[in-house]
Design a protein around this motif. Sequence first.
Motif, PDB file in Angstrom:
ATOM      1  N   SER A 179       1.161  -0.982   0.119  1.00  0.00           N
ATOM      2  CA  SER A 179      -0.182   0.170   0.479  1.00  0.00           C
ATOM      3  C   SER A 179       0.959   1.418   0.264  1.00  0.00           C
ATOM      4  CB  SER A 179      -0.637   0.427   1.902  1.00  0.00           C
ATOM      5  OG  SER A 179      -1.431  -0.961   1.167  1.00  0.00           O
ATOM      6  N   SER A 180       0.201   2.459  -0.401  1.00  0.00           N
ATOM      7  CA  SER A 180       1.063   3.483  -0.362  1.00  0.00           C
ATOM      8  C   SER A 180       1.454   4.390   1.268  1.00  0.00           C
ATOM      9  CB  SER A 180       0.336   4.554  -1.193  1.00  0.00           C
ATOM     10  OG  SER A 180      -0.728   4.796  -0.852  1.00  0.00           O
ATOM     11  N   LEU A 181       2.080   5.122   1.277  1.00  0.00           N
ATOM     12  CA  LEU A 181       1.901   5.366   2.877  1.00  0.00           C
ATOM     13  C   LEU A 181       0.907   5.768   3.007  1.00  0.00           C
ATOM     14  CD1 LEU A 181       4.266   6.198   5.173  1.00  0.00           C
ATOM     15  CD2 LEU A 181       4.523   8.251   4.116  1.00  0.00           C
ATOM     16  N   GLN A 182      -0.026   7.085   2.754  1.00  0.00           N
ATOM     17  CA  GLN A 182      -1.390   7.305   3.118  1.00  0.00           C
ATOM     18  C   GLN A 182      -2.237   6.184   3.146  1.00  0.00           C
ATOM     19  OE1 GLN A 182      -2.574  10.483   0.415  1.00  0.00           O
ATOM     20  NE2 GLN A 182      -4.919   9.608   0.397  1.00  0.00           N
ATOM     21  N   ASP A 183      -2.738   4.934   2.250  1.00  0.00           N
ATOM     22  CA  ASP A 183      -3.088   4.259   2.783  1.00  0.00           C
ATOM     23  C   ASP A 183      -3.147   3.748   3.628  1.00  0.00           C
ATOM     24  OD1 ASP A 183      -4.301   4.521   0.984  1.00  0.00           O
ATOM     25  OD2 ASP A 183      -3.744   3.345  -1.006  1.00  0.00           O
ATOM     26  N   ALA A 184      -1.823   3.161   4.050  1.00  0.00           N
ATOM     27  CA  ALA A 184      -1.032   2.366   5.179  1.00  0.00           C
ATOM     28  C   ALA A 184      -1.586   3.031   6.666  1.00  0.00           C
ATOM     29  CB  ALA A 184       0.640   2.291   5.484  1.00  0.00           C
ATOM     30  N   LEU A 185      -1.713   4.868   6.612  1.00  0.00           N
ATOM     31  CA  LEU A 185      -1.646   5.388   7.655  1.00  0.00           C
ATOM     32  C   LEU A 185      -3.607   5.137   7.821  1.00  0.00           C
ATOM     33  CD1 LEU A 185       0.610   8.477   7.488  1.00  0.00           C
ATOM     34  CD2 LEU A 185       1.183   6.952   9.230  1.00  0.00           C
ATOM     35  N   ASP A 186      -4.846   5.624   6.696  1.00  0.00           N
ATOM     36  CA  ASP A 186      -5.544   5.316   6.686  1.00  0.00           C
ATOM     37  C   ASP A 186      -6.061   3.601   7.748  1.00  0.00           C
ATOM     38  OD1 ASP A 186      -6.127   7.658   6.168  1.00  0.00           O
ATOM     39  OD2 ASP A 186      -6.294   7.455   3.640  1.00  0.00           O
ATOM     40  N   ARG A 187      -5.248   2.839   6.571  1.00  0.00           N
ATOM     41  CA  ARG A 187      -5.830   1.694   7.472  1.00  0.00           C
ATOM     42  C   ARG A 187      -5.671   1.436   9.066  1.00  0.00           C
ATOM     43  NH1 ARG A 187      -3.934  -3.663   4.388  1.00  0.00           N
ATOM     44  NH2 ARG A 187      -4.804  -3.298   2.638  1.00  0.00           N
ATOM     45  N   ALA A 188      -4.163   2.138   9.352  1.00  0.00           N
ATOM     46  CA  ALA A 188      -3.923   1.899  10.523  1.00  0.00           C
ATOM     47  C   ALA A 188      -4.654   2.467  11.543  1.00  0.00           C
ATOM     48  CB  ALA A 188      -2.428   1.961  11.400  1.00  0.00           C
ATOM     49  N   ASN A 189      -5.189   3.875  11.258  1.00  0.00           N
ATOM     50  CA  ASN A 189      -5.965   4.653  11.953  1.00  0.00           C
ATOM     51  C   ASN A 189      -7.240   3.984  11.974  1.00  0.00           C
ATOM     52  OD1 ASN A 189      -4.460   7.005  12.314  1.00  0.00           O
ATOM     53  ND2 ASN A 189      -5.106   8.138  10.913  1.00  0.00           N
ATOM     54  N   ALA A 190      -7.345   3.578  10.707  1.00  0.00           N
ATOM     55  CA  ALA A 190      -9.141   2.558  10.876  1.00  0.00           C
ATOM     56  C   ALA A 190      -8.672   1.696  11.602  1.00  0.00           C
ATOM     57  CB  ALA A 190      -9.966   2.363  10.001  1.00  0.00           C
ATOM     58  N   ALA A 191      -8.162   0.486  11.794  1.00  0.00           N
ATOM     59  CA  ALA A 191      -7.779  -0.878  12.849  1.00  0.00           C
ATOM     60  C   ALA A 191      -7.297  -0.217  14.494  1.00  0.00           C
ATOM     61  CB  ALA A 191      -6.322  -1.217  12.451  1.00  0.00           C
ATOM     62  N   ALA A 192      -6.549   0.471  14.538  1.00  0.00           N
ATOM     63  CA  ALA A 192      -6.656   1.322  16.490  1.00  0.00           C
ATOM     64  C   ALA A 192      -7.980   1.763  16.202  1.00  0.00           C
ATOM     65  CB  ALA A 192      -5.523   2.123  15.928  1.00  0.00           C
TER      66      ALA A 192
END
Length: 86
Positions: free
Chosen positions: A47-60
């Motif tokens: 994933s892109s950095l932006q998508d990885a941050l979005d996924r991590a924020n959603a998971a947390a």
Amino acid sequence: AGGAWAWDPDARACLHRPAHPVRPRDTVGAGDVFNAAFLQALGFDGSSLQDALDRANAAAGLAISTSPRRYPTLAEVRAALARSEP
């Protein structure tokens, strides 16, 4: 609560992604869930950095909004992301 920041070496700038609004119930383990989702997105999915941050924020966000705490599945994280898209 303020989202996440990461250094983007391609843009040579810090990238900020907002947190997903949730009602926190149990915040223990939020960082562990964030890190696991972020690394999974970057390392295994490419994933892109932006998508990885979005996924991590959603998971947390999903993890801290349950009590007793449980860890979200990838399908639950993707569904949360889909709900938050404009």
